[in-house]
Design an enzyme around this catalytic site. Sequence first.
Site, PDB file in Angstrom:
ATOM      1  N   HIS A  26       0.846  -1.195   0.000  1.00 18.36           N
ATOM      2  CA  HIS A  26       0.000   0.000   0.000  1.00 18.36           C
ATOM      3  C   HIS A  26       0.883   1.247   0.000  1.00 18.36           C
ATOM      4  O   HIS A  26       1.253   1.749   1.064  1.00 18.36           O
ATOM      5  CB  HIS A  26      -0.896   0.002   1.238  1.00 18.36           C
ATOM      6  CG  HIS A  26      -1.838  -1.157   1.313  1.00 18.36           C
ATOM      7  ND1 HIS A  26      -1.421  -2.435   1.644  1.00 18.36           N
ATOM      8  CD2 HIS A  26      -3.178  -1.239   1.095  1.00 18.36           C
ATOM      9  CE1 HIS A  26      -2.456  -3.253   1.642  1.00 18.36           C
ATOM     10  NE2 HIS A  26      -3.530  -2.559   1.310  1.00 18.36           N
ATOM     11  N   HIS A  66      -2.008  -0.922   7.212  1.00 16.60           N
ATOM     12  CA  HIS A  66      -1.734  -1.340   5.833  1.00 16.60           C
ATOM     13  C   HIS A  66      -0.634  -0.473   5.211  1.00 16.60           C
ATOM     14  O   HIS A  66       0.091  -0.928   4.336  1.00 16.60           O
ATOM     15  CB  HIS A  66      -3.008  -1.264   4.986  1.00 16.60           C
ATOM     16  CG  HIS A  66      -3.668   0.079   4.996  1.00 16.60           C
ATOM     17  ND1 HIS A  66      -4.597   0.433   5.947  1.00 16.60           N
ATOM     18  CD2 HIS A  66      -3.532   1.156   4.183  1.00 16.60           C
ATOM     19  CE1 HIS A  66      -5.001   1.675   5.723  1.00 16.60           C
ATOM     20  NE2 HIS A  66      -4.367   2.130   4.656  1.00 16.60           N
ATOM     21  N   GLY A 114      -3.243  -3.531  11.781  1.00 15.43           N
ATOM     22  CA  GLY A 114      -3.752  -3.981  10.492  1.00 15.43           C
ATOM     23  C   GLY A 114      -5.257  -4.087  10.526  1.00 15.43           C
ATOM     24  O   GLY A 114      -5.951  -3.473   9.708  1.00 15.43           O
ATOM     25  N   LEU A 116      -8.353  -2.707  11.221  1.00 18.38           N
ATOM     26  CA  LEU A 116      -8.518  -1.264  11.384  1.00 18.38           C
ATOM     27  C   LEU A 116      -9.255  -0.891  12.665  1.00 18.38           C
ATOM     28  O   LEU A 116     -10.209  -1.548  13.077  1.00 18.38           O
ATOM     29  CB  LEU A 116      -9.230  -0.684  10.164  1.00 18.38           C
ATOM     30  CG  LEU A 116      -8.423  -0.757   8.866  1.00 18.38           C
ATOM     31  CD1 LEU A 116      -9.231  -0.249   7.687  1.00 18.38           C
ATOM     32  CD2 LEU A 116      -7.116   0.021   8.995  1.00 18.38           C
ATOM     33  N   ASN A 185      -7.956  11.625   3.721  1.00 23.21           N
ATOM     34  CA  ASN A 185      -7.693  11.669   2.277  1.00 23.21           C
ATOM     35  C   ASN A 185      -8.910  11.315   1.430  1.00 23.21           C
ATOM     36  O   ASN A 185      -8.852  11.391   0.202  1.00 23.21           O
ATOM     37  CB  ASN A 185      -6.508  10.770   1.909  1.00 23.21           C
ATOM     38  CG  ASN A 185      -6.746   9.305   2.224  1.00 23.21           C
ATOM     39  OD1 ASN A 185      -7.854   8.792   2.103  1.00 23.21           O
ATOM     40  ND2 ASN A 185      -5.686   8.607   2.621  1.00 23.21           N
ATOM     41  N   ILE A 187     -10.289   8.571   0.598  1.00 22.79           N
ATOM     42  CA  ILE A 187     -10.191   7.416  -0.291  1.00 22.79           C
ATOM     43  C   ILE A 187     -10.076   6.131   0.529  1.00 22.79           C
ATOM     44  O   ILE A 187      -9.340   6.069   1.518  1.00 22.79           O
ATOM     45  CB  ILE A 187      -8.950   7.527  -1.213  1.00 22.79           C
ATOM     46  CG1 ILE A 187      -9.081   8.723  -2.149  1.00 22.79           C
ATOM     47  CG2 ILE A 187      -8.730   6.241  -2.002  1.00 22.79           C
ATOM     48  CD1 ILE A 187     -10.168   8.590  -3.199  1.00 22.79           C
ATOM     49  N   HIS A 260      -3.920   3.171  -3.559  1.00 28.47           N
ATOM     50  CA  HIS A 260      -4.145   2.703  -2.187  1.00 28.47           C
ATOM     51  C   HIS A 260      -3.457   1.378  -1.902  1.00 28.47           C
ATOM     52  O   HIS A 260      -2.635   1.283  -0.993  1.00 28.47           O
ATOM     53  CB  HIS A 260      -5.647   2.568  -1.910  1.00 28.47           C
ATOM     54  CG  HIS A 260      -5.962   1.984  -0.561  1.00 28.47           C
ATOM     55  ND1 HIS A 260      -6.111   2.756   0.565  1.00 28.47           N
ATOM     56  CD2 HIS A 260      -6.141   0.702  -0.162  1.00 28.47           C
ATOM     57  CE1 HIS A 260      -6.362   1.972   1.598  1.00 28.47           C
ATOM     58  NE2 HIS A 260      -6.390   0.723   1.178  1.00 28.47           N
ATOM     59  N   SER A 384     -22.034  -8.965  37.803  1.00 26.31           N
ATOM     60  CA  SER A 384     -22.250 -10.330  37.338  1.00 26.31           C
ATOM     61  C   SER A 384     -20.940 -11.075  37.110  1.00 26.31           C
ATOM     62  O   SER A 384     -20.815 -12.255  37.409  1.00 26.31           O
ATOM     63  CB  SER A 384     -23.054 -10.318  36.030  1.00 26.31           C
ATOM     64  OG  SER A 384     -24.358  -9.807  36.225  1.00 26.31           O
ATOM     65  N   GLU A 411     -17.296  -4.151  24.628  1.00 28.05           N
ATOM     66  CA  GLU A 411     -16.487  -5.366  24.739  1.00 28.05           C
ATOM     67  C   GLU A 411     -15.260  -5.356  23.828  1.00 28.05           C
ATOM     68  O   GLU A 411     -14.158  -5.737  24.242  1.00 28.05           O
ATOM     69  CB  GLU A 411     -17.336  -6.608  24.435  1.00 28.05           C
ATOM     70  CG  GLU A 411     -18.438  -6.877  25.426  1.00 28.05           C
ATOM     71  CD  GLU A 411     -19.752  -6.189  25.070  1.00 28.05           C
ATOM     72  OE1 GLU A 411     -20.766  -6.458  25.745  1.00 28.05           O
ATOM     73  OE2 GLU A 411     -19.754  -5.387  24.111  1.00 28.05           O
ATOM     74  N   ASP A 469     -32.102 -16.598  30.822  1.00 25.41           N
ATOM     75  CA  ASP A 469     -31.844 -15.572  29.805  1.00 25.41           C
ATOM     76  C   ASP A 469     -31.910 -16.133  28.393  1.00 25.41           C
ATOM     77  O   ASP A 469     -32.036 -15.378  27.423  1.00 25.41           O
ATOM     78  CB  ASP A 469     -30.480 -14.913  30.031  1.00 25.41           C
ATOM     79  CG  ASP A 469     -30.560 -13.751  31.017  1.00 25.41           C
ATOM     80  OD1 ASP A 469     -31.688 -13.289  31.289  1.00 25.41           O
ATOM     81  OD2 ASP A 469     -29.510 -13.323  31.505  1.00 25.41           O
ATOM     82  N   HIS A 473     -28.047 -15.535  25.222  1.00 22.45           N
ATOM     83  CA  HIS A 473     -27.002 -15.330  26.221  1.00 22.45           C
ATOM     84  C   HIS A 473     -26.275 -16.620  26.583  1.00 22.45           C
ATOM     85  O   HIS A 473     -25.355 -16.591  27.413  1.00 22.45           O
ATOM     86  CB  HIS A 473     -27.599 -14.707  27.482  1.00 22.45           C
ATOM     87  CG  HIS A 473     -27.847 -13.237  27.359  1.00 22.45           C
ATOM     88  ND1 HIS A 473     -28.583 -12.689  26.335  1.00 22.45           N
ATOM     89  CD2 HIS A 473     -27.448 -12.186  28.137  1.00 22.45           C
ATOM     90  CE1 HIS A 473     -28.640 -11.374  26.484  1.00 22.45           C
ATOM     91  NE2 HIS A 473     -27.951 -11.043  27.563  1.00 22.45           N
TER      92      HIS A 473
END
Length: 664
Positions: A26, A66, A114, A116, A185, A187, A260, A384, A411, A469, A473
């Site tokens: 890239h 990248h 890497g 993202l 940028n 893009i 890119h 919990s 999470e 639940d 769950h």
Amino acid sequence: MPSRTELANAIRALAMDAVEAAKSGHPGMPMGMADLAEVLWNDVLRHNPANPKWANRDRFVLSNGHGSMLIYALLHLTGYDLPIDELRRFRQLHSKTAGHPEYAETPGVETTTGPLGQGLANAVGMALAEKVLAARFNRDGFDVVDHRTFVFLGDGCLMEGISHEAASLAGTLRLGKLVAVWDDNGISIDGEVHGWFTDDTPARFEAYGWNVVRGVDGHDPDAIARALASTAAADRPTLICAKTIIGFGAPNKQGKEASHGAPLGKDEIAGARERLGWSHAPFEIPADIYGAWNARERGAQREAEWNTLFAGYRAAHPKLAAEFERRQAGVLPEGFGAAADAWIAKLQAEGPVVASRKASQMALDAYGPLLPELIGGSADLAGSNLTIWKGSKDVNSSDASANYVYYGVREFGMSAIANGLALHGGFIPYDATFLVFSDYARNAVRMSALIPTRAIHVYTHDSIGLGEDGPTHQPVEHLASLRIIPNNHVWRPADAVESAVAWKAAIERSNGPSCLVFSRQNLAHQARTPEQVGDIARGGYVLSDPAEARFDVILVATGSEVEVAMQAMRILADRGVAARVVSMPCTNVFDAQSPEYREGVLPSWCRKRVAIEAAVTDFWRKYVGLDGEVVGLDTFGASAPADALYRHFGVTAERTADVAAALR
């Protein structure tokens, strides 16, 4: 003296040449962010190429990983142990210049990036670590912890949901030493992002409580310098919005997705060289440009100044200095192992019948006072998950011994932030949620194992045993999913003793993460000899053998199903069938034992085997073979009390005994 433009063009040239040589990579982002990187690394970033692990260095994270040739060029030019031959071998087997930056492979890379958005979350963890360590160790006249965290990120990082989780929490925690530079940028791989990314990003970050610097020309060194200078005294995290041109300098491909993720091609590179005024051959950097980039002298001076400060600190505060050095080295406090073993022996003698999530909290109460480096948190489930122990203190408080993060319902961000805390040094982080929600966090858990980090991921409500639940769950496939991540240790303990051993093993492990999986329901205590208690740490061991020398069948179980196996053993004995029961709290650790030990636990001559776990069955075929059987469930759960669910799905002692007796 080379101009700033010439220094930035060295990055562009190396990026073009390395990607072209590899026929893969890239080039666009490094070419577009070169001016930003030049100002940051030459004017602002405090680091020492001769010692990439200097404790008080600024951290730099390339979240848009990248564009890895950007950081490789920077590390090479500034004097890290990354010679030009490694850049020539970009993306080749066993090179130090992998397709994406890898923490364990390249000196100066602070985290593997890497996927993202995760680099941003890692950076939040690093900035949080700096803030908490500074509160713990700094004294008047001795700011021994005083550094910043810089992170480059792109549109893709901001589109990923984890960026919302991490940035929101960073604003709440007021991490003023965190600076994010957005490569605006416009893009991405599919082209111009205005068709799918129209967020008002500056307003979004202002809403999170960030300081936002708008409208920076990412190709104007003076504007970049002013923007960075404005962050020096910020009491909130900062987002610098830098407008750049992807593939800057490429005559036909700059500003387009064509630059890119693919080599520019020889003709385009030739045109870029002409446009940029870079007449040098591929991988050729003039001596004066190397000289202007080289940061070894000023890096050594900055570290020497800090060493002088720390020497004074050690003289004035010797105990604090020794503790700081111990934690930076990742060495556990002297006596921890013996104290943990004493706690485990006490539990074995007393035999508490509790849910393993409660046993986990008991272990934290026992181990926490011994481990000032322990920093925990939960994704809005502390009551919990039972992750708050008696010494827990909110990092939002003014208490210098703060050690607990209220992550909110985040999470994924939580787990990636924990990776950043671990990577920074000085902490052993643990995070927590329900096991079923490990799916939200799974890629960050994978990164824990890949990087690797010393992170502990706590999961409770581990099966259909959580009850009413219902299937949304109730985890079914999650244990198998986590176990197959390379270098990930997944512990599912059977009682309070195994829970304490699991915590001890996770704390002592320094080369990767551990997932500790605990029950909601009470678990029976199991009788053991001291030798058996010692064997728990091997991941699997013989819990019970028949009185006679030989057995007919082996029952293998984890967690709450160990009691099912023990009951099935007694039923089989009444039928004249002798059974061995193996508790296997961590298959990953068991698999790493010697062949002799594994043969002693699961002898090859006994092909009649039954595995019992309230989860998907296929995982256990490797232990029971084609001649064996698995008692589990390969459907989703249901909403009902736990006892009714175990009967409904046939995860019972009676069915286990029937299945075992029917083996031929």
